[in-house]
Design a protein around this motif. Structure first.
Motif, mmCIF file in Angstrom:
data_model
loop_
_atom_site.group_PDB
_atom_site.id
_atom_site.type_symbol
_atom_site.label_atom_id
_atom_site.label_comp_id
_atom_site.label_asym_id
_atom_site.label_seq_id
_atom_site.Cartn_x
_atom_site.Cartn_y
_atom_site.Cartn_z
ATOM 1 N N ASN A 147 0.960 -1.179 -0.233
ATOM 2 C CA ASN A 147 -0.108 -0.045 -0.066
ATOM 3 C C ASN A 147 1.002 1.435 0.007
ATOM 4 O O ASN A 147 0.263 2.377 0.138
ATOM 5 C CB ASN A 147 -1.014 0.094 1.351
ATOM 6 C CG ASN A 147 -2.346 -0.569 0.768
ATOM 7 O OD1 ASN A 147 -2.784 -0.466 -0.116
ATOM 8 N ND2 ASN A 147 -3.142 -1.024 1.820
ATOM 9 N N GLN A 148 2.121 0.999 0.048
ATOM 10 C CA GLN A 148 3.045 2.242 0.090
ATOM 11 C C GLN A 148 3.389 2.713 -1.500
ATOM 12 O O GLN A 148 3.183 1.655 -2.564
ATOM 13 C CB GLN A 148 4.221 1.856 0.554
ATOM 14 C CG GLN A 148 4.398 1.342 1.959
ATOM 15 C CD GLN A 148 3.487 2.316 2.967
ATOM 16 O OE1 GLN A 148 3.637 3.652 2.836
ATOM 17 N NE2 GLN A 148 2.487 1.689 3.579
ATOM 18 N N GLN A 149 3.572 3.779 -2.156
ATOM 19 C CA GLN A 149 3.841 4.289 -2.945
ATOM 20 C C GLN A 149 5.306 3.785 -3.589
ATOM 21 O O GLN A 149 6.076 3.856 -2.868
ATOM 22 C CB GLN A 149 3.977 5.885 -3.081
ATOM 23 C CG GLN A 149 4.131 6.416 -4.618
ATOM 24 C CD GLN A 149 4.282 7.913 -4.453
ATOM 25 O OE1 GLN A 149 5.364 8.746 -3.842
ATOM 26 N NE2 GLN A 149 3.534 8.763 -4.906
ATOM 27 N N ALA A 150 5.233 3.319 -4.809
ATOM 28 C CA ALA A 150 6.432 2.643 -5.403
ATOM 29 C C ALA A 150 7.317 3.638 -5.885
ATOM 30 O O ALA A 150 6.969 5.074 -6.205
ATOM 31 C CB ALA A 150 5.817 1.853 -6.714
ATOM 32 N N ASP A 151 8.579 3.217 -5.733
ATOM 33 C CA ASP A 151 9.636 4.164 -6.087
ATOM 34 C C ASP A 151 9.677 4.191 -7.967
ATOM 35 O O ASP A 151 9.159 3.251 -8.357
ATOM 36 C CB ASP A 151 11.047 3.466 -5.841
ATOM 37 C CG ASP A 151 11.113 4.004 -4.419
ATOM 38 O OD1 ASP A 151 10.766 4.896 -3.893
ATOM 39 O OD2 ASP A 151 11.987 2.841 -3.784
ATOM 40 N N VAL A 152 10.132 5.046 -8.457
ATOM 41 C CA VAL A 152 10.437 5.079 -9.863
ATOM 42 C C VAL A 152 11.900 4.588 -10.236
ATOM 43 O O VAL A 152 12.793 5.038 -9.696
ATOM 44 C CB VAL A 152 10.241 6.355 -10.404
ATOM 45 C CG1 VAL A 152 10.668 6.448 -12.053
ATOM 46 C CG2 VAL A 152 8.945 7.134 -10.221
ATOM 47 N N VAL A 153 11.881 3.414 -10.582
ATOM 48 C CA VAL A 153 13.357 2.711 -11.056
ATOM 49 C C VAL A 153 13.178 2.574 -12.353
ATOM 50 O O VAL A 153 12.592 2.239 -13.365
ATOM 51 C CB VAL A 153 13.222 1.449 -10.406
ATOM 52 C CG1 VAL A 153 14.442 0.593 -10.676
ATOM 53 C CG2 VAL A 153 12.811 1.310 -8.900
ATOM 54 N N LEU A 154 14.642 2.952 -12.994
ATOM 55 C CA LEU A 154 15.148 2.925 -14.217
ATOM 56 C C LEU A 154 16.063 1.879 -14.482
ATOM 57 O O LEU A 154 16.672 1.297 -13.503
ATOM 58 C CB LEU A 154 15.871 4.211 -14.702
ATOM 59 C CG LEU A 154 15.275 5.428 -14.378
ATOM 60 C CD1 LEU A 154 16.278 6.637 -14.799
ATOM 61 C CD2 LEU A 154 13.784 5.622 -14.793
ATOM 62 N N ARG A 155 16.054 0.933 -15.641
ATOM 63 C CA ARG A 155 17.152 -0.032 -16.066
ATOM 64 C C ARG A 155 17.774 0.771 -17.252
ATOM 65 O O ARG A 155 17.445 1.227 -18.138
ATOM 66 C CB ARG A 155 16.306 -1.239 -16.531
ATOM 67 C CG ARG A 155 17.622 -2.355 -16.838
ATOM 68 C CD ARG A 155 16.752 -3.563 -17.398
ATOM 69 N NE ARG A 155 16.028 -3.516 -18.820
ATOM 70 C CZ ARG A 155 16.436 -3.138 -19.904
ATOM 71 N NH1 ARG A 155 17.634 -3.183 -20.010
ATOM 72 N NH2 ARG A 155 15.579 -2.892 -20.841
ATOM 73 N N ALA A 156 19.238 0.801 -16.716
ATOM 74 C CA ALA A 156 20.069 1.115 -17.814
ATOM 75 C C ALA A 156 20.274 0.276 -19.080
ATOM 76 O O ALA A 156 20.564 -0.829 -18.649
ATOM 77 C CB ALA A 156 21.483 1.505 -17.182
ATOM 78 N N ASN A 157 20.296 0.733 -20.243
ATOM 79 C CA ASN A 157 20.264 0.001 -21.339
ATOM 80 C C ASN A 157 21.704 -0.133 -21.871
ATOM 81 O O ASN A 157 22.232 0.832 -22.381
ATOM 82 C CB ASN A 157 19.305 0.521 -22.533
ATOM 83 C CG ASN A 157 19.361 -0.312 -23.917
ATOM 84 O OD1 ASN A 157 19.719 -1.338 -23.651
ATOM 85 N ND2 ASN A 157 19.214 0.361 -25.026
ATOM 86 N N THR A 158 22.107 -1.329 -21.482
ATOM 87 C CA THR A 158 23.424 -1.393 -21.545
ATOM 88 C C THR A 158 24.127 -1.464 -23.082
ATOM 89 O O THR A 158 24.994 -1.820 -23.423
ATOM 90 C CB THR A 158 24.385 -2.909 -20.847
ATOM 91 O OG1 THR A 158 23.368 -3.767 -21.007
ATOM 92 C CG2 THR A 158 24.086 -2.326 -19.241
ATOM 93 N N LEU A 159 23.184 -1.936 -24.145
ATOM 94 C CA LEU A 159 23.429 -1.575 -25.565
ATOM 95 C C LEU A 159 23.726 -0.155 -25.841
ATOM 96 O O LEU A 159 24.282 -0.027 -26.910
ATOM 97 C CB LEU A 159 22.183 -2.183 -26.158
ATOM 98 C CG LEU A 159 21.658 -3.473 -26.053
ATOM 99 C CD1 LEU A 159 20.524 -3.953 -26.985
ATOM 100 C CD2 LEU A 159 22.732 -4.586 -26.717
ATOM 101 N N GLN A 160 23.383 0.879 -24.922
ATOM 102 C CA GLN A 160 23.672 2.022 -25.230
ATOM 103 C C GLN A 160 24.519 2.969 -24.296
ATOM 104 O O GLN A 160 25.075 3.958 -24.626
ATOM 105 C CB GLN A 160 22.333 3.051 -25.343
ATOM 106 C CG GLN A 160 21.241 2.328 -26.448
ATOM 107 C CD GLN A 160 21.348 2.638 -27.673
ATOM 108 O OE1 GLN A 160 22.572 3.274 -28.111
ATOM 109 N NE2 GLN A 160 20.509 2.566 -28.549
ATOM 110 N N THR A 161 24.572 2.443 -23.027
ATOM 111 C CA THR A 161 25.280 3.306 -22.099
ATOM 112 C C THR A 161 25.551 2.189 -20.892
ATOM 113 O O THR A 161 25.458 1.042 -20.918
ATOM 114 C CB THR A 161 24.527 4.296 -21.489
ATOM 115 O OG1 THR A 161 25.056 5.210 -20.671
ATOM 116 C CG2 THR A 161 23.076 3.945 -20.921
ATOM 117 N N ASP A 162 26.018 2.876 -19.821
ATOM 118 C CA ASP A 162 26.118 2.003 -18.489
ATOM 119 C C ASP A 162 25.537 2.720 -17.318
ATOM 120 O O ASP A 162 25.266 3.916 -17.508
ATOM 121 C CB ASP A 162 27.611 1.678 -18.396
ATOM 122 C CG ASP A 162 28.589 2.995 -18.247
ATOM 123 O OD1 ASP A 162 28.472 3.653 -17.312
ATOM 124 O OD2 ASP A 162 29.250 3.290 -19.008
#
Length: 404
Positions: A147-162
């Motif tokens: 019931n808690q607000q979710a964090d915003v999480v990104l996944r780095a696209n390692t085809l383009q960056t790190d």
């Protein structure tokens, strides 16, 4: 805190669309946010977060406000008044809030908070089912965390960056993030921001994907050059992660029964620079038969109750029905039975759900392994992520290997 009437009116309208018209919360909110181009990020954030909060605690707030569905406009205003009082703010002197019983709201909250189904705002059947499957103590901890607000999480696209480079580029845009060693490609936003508007997103440097979801593709132990099938691929979050882990080498066959989702996957793959993904629509049994015994890896991100992702889809609590769960369990087993045939000898298969219920998870795997179709498989590993322990969405995954 100073409230603005037009923002709360927008919130009430969004709640009407969700509760009375049956609209999905994210779609209803996006539609409302297009109403006034003058709203800034803070205004838009207030509407979205307030709406989600009231959706999350619908049962509790409705009981305190003494209103029942279908909600009239005045009922929805009462529920926003409850939200304001329980957040510790002064109720605005508006006509809609005339004679708001602040003391009674607080007293009713104290009374109802002693009862799980009101405190966590869930249907009776869901509370009973959760306690039966997980035990009362574990269920209470988990449903509270969900019931808690979710964090915003990104996944780095390692085809383009790190991760490090992406983190620096985001910081240059005043978007601060943290890392978590459990999730090597993840960046967690310190404050919510509209990352979709950035050039970094539009150029494919990252995807928005919860940390729990990011554990599934690595769990499959893929390697460059393999042939991998991502069944139930949807819009392709796992497929894109698999492509990055495989360094664009080999072949990923992403399947789904919905052509619209596969078209979205193609669009996302182009943006991400993932060139080894091929989509196939499951419109007959022939698609699976042609792949019989040819896949090094199979990822089944099975349709499920979605109870593990209630933090980001709180309205699912009010749309789920016990009959749906009965049907989805049958579907899960049917998918395991039919899709497992594509795995070649010594190949591996991941069965995953975004559910926290054993009946959708390890019990499904146990049933499969004891069946004729599962006789050639052995369980290598399984993992459960729980929101109250891991801090992210709830997920389950099992890794099975096909014998020689």
């Amino acid at each position: 805190m100073r409230f603005h009437h037009n923002l709360l009116q927008a919130t009430v309208d969004a709640l009407h669309n969700i509760f009375n018209d049956g609209k999905y919360a994210d779609q209803a909110i996006q539609r409302i946010l297009k109403r006034d181009t003058r709203w800034g990020s803070r205004d838009r954030g207030f509407i979205a977060e307030t709406t989600y909060d009231i959706v999350r605690y619908k049962r509790l707030y409705a009981a305190i406000a003494n209103v029942k569905e279908p909600f009239k406009p005045a009922d929805l205003w009462r529920m926003t008044a409850v939200w304001i009082v329980l957040k510790g703010h002064d109720v605005p002197a508006w006509e809609e809030y005339y004679n708001t019983p602040v003391r009674r709201i607080k007293g009713k909250f104290d009374e109802l908070s002693a009862i799980t189904k009101y405190r966590e705002s869930i249907p009776d059947w869901m509370d009973e089912m959760g306690k039966e499957e997980l035990g009362e103590e574990l269920w209470n901890k988990e449903i509270s965390a969900l019931n808690q607000q979710a964090d915003v999480v990104l996944r780095a696209n390692t085809l383009q960056t790190d991760v490090k480079t992406l983190q620096e580029k985001l910081l240059a845009l005043e978007i601060a993030t943290t890392t978590d060693e459990r999730f090597p490609d993840a960046l967690i936003l310190k404050e919510r921001a509209n990352v979709f508007q950035t050039e970094l997103f539009q150029n494919g440097l990252f995807e928005v994907q919860d940390a729990g979801s990011q554990t599934i593709a690595p769990f499959a132990q893929v390697e460059p050059g393999m042939r991998v099938m991502d069944s139930c691929a949807g819009a392709g979050g796992k497929s894109l992660h698999l492509a990055a882990l495989m360094e664009n080498k080999g072949q990923i066959i992403s399947t789904d029964i919905y052509n619209g989702k596969l078209n979205e996957l193609k669009r996302r793959a182009r943006r991400a620079g993932a060139h080894n993904i091929e989509t196939r629509l499951i419109d007959s049994t022939k698609v699976i038969k042609k792949l019989d015994g040819k896949m090094d890896r199979l990822v089944i991100d099975a349709p499920c109750s979605g109870l593990g992702v209630l933090r980001r889809n709180p309205d699912a609590k009010w749309k789920l029905e016990p009959e749906f769960l009965d049907n989805i369990r049958k579907t899960q087993q049917e998918i395991l039975q039919s899709y497992s045939r594509v795995v070649k000898p010594e190949g591996m298969m991941v069965y995953a759900t975004c559910s926290i219920l054993p009946s959708e998870n390890d019990k499904q795997v146990e049933t499969f392994l004891n069946s004729e179709s599962g006789a050639d498989f052995e369980l290598l590993d399984s993992q459960s992520l729980m929101a109250h322990k891991d801090g992210f969405d709830g997920f389950y995954m099992a890794l099975m290997k096909k014998k020689k």
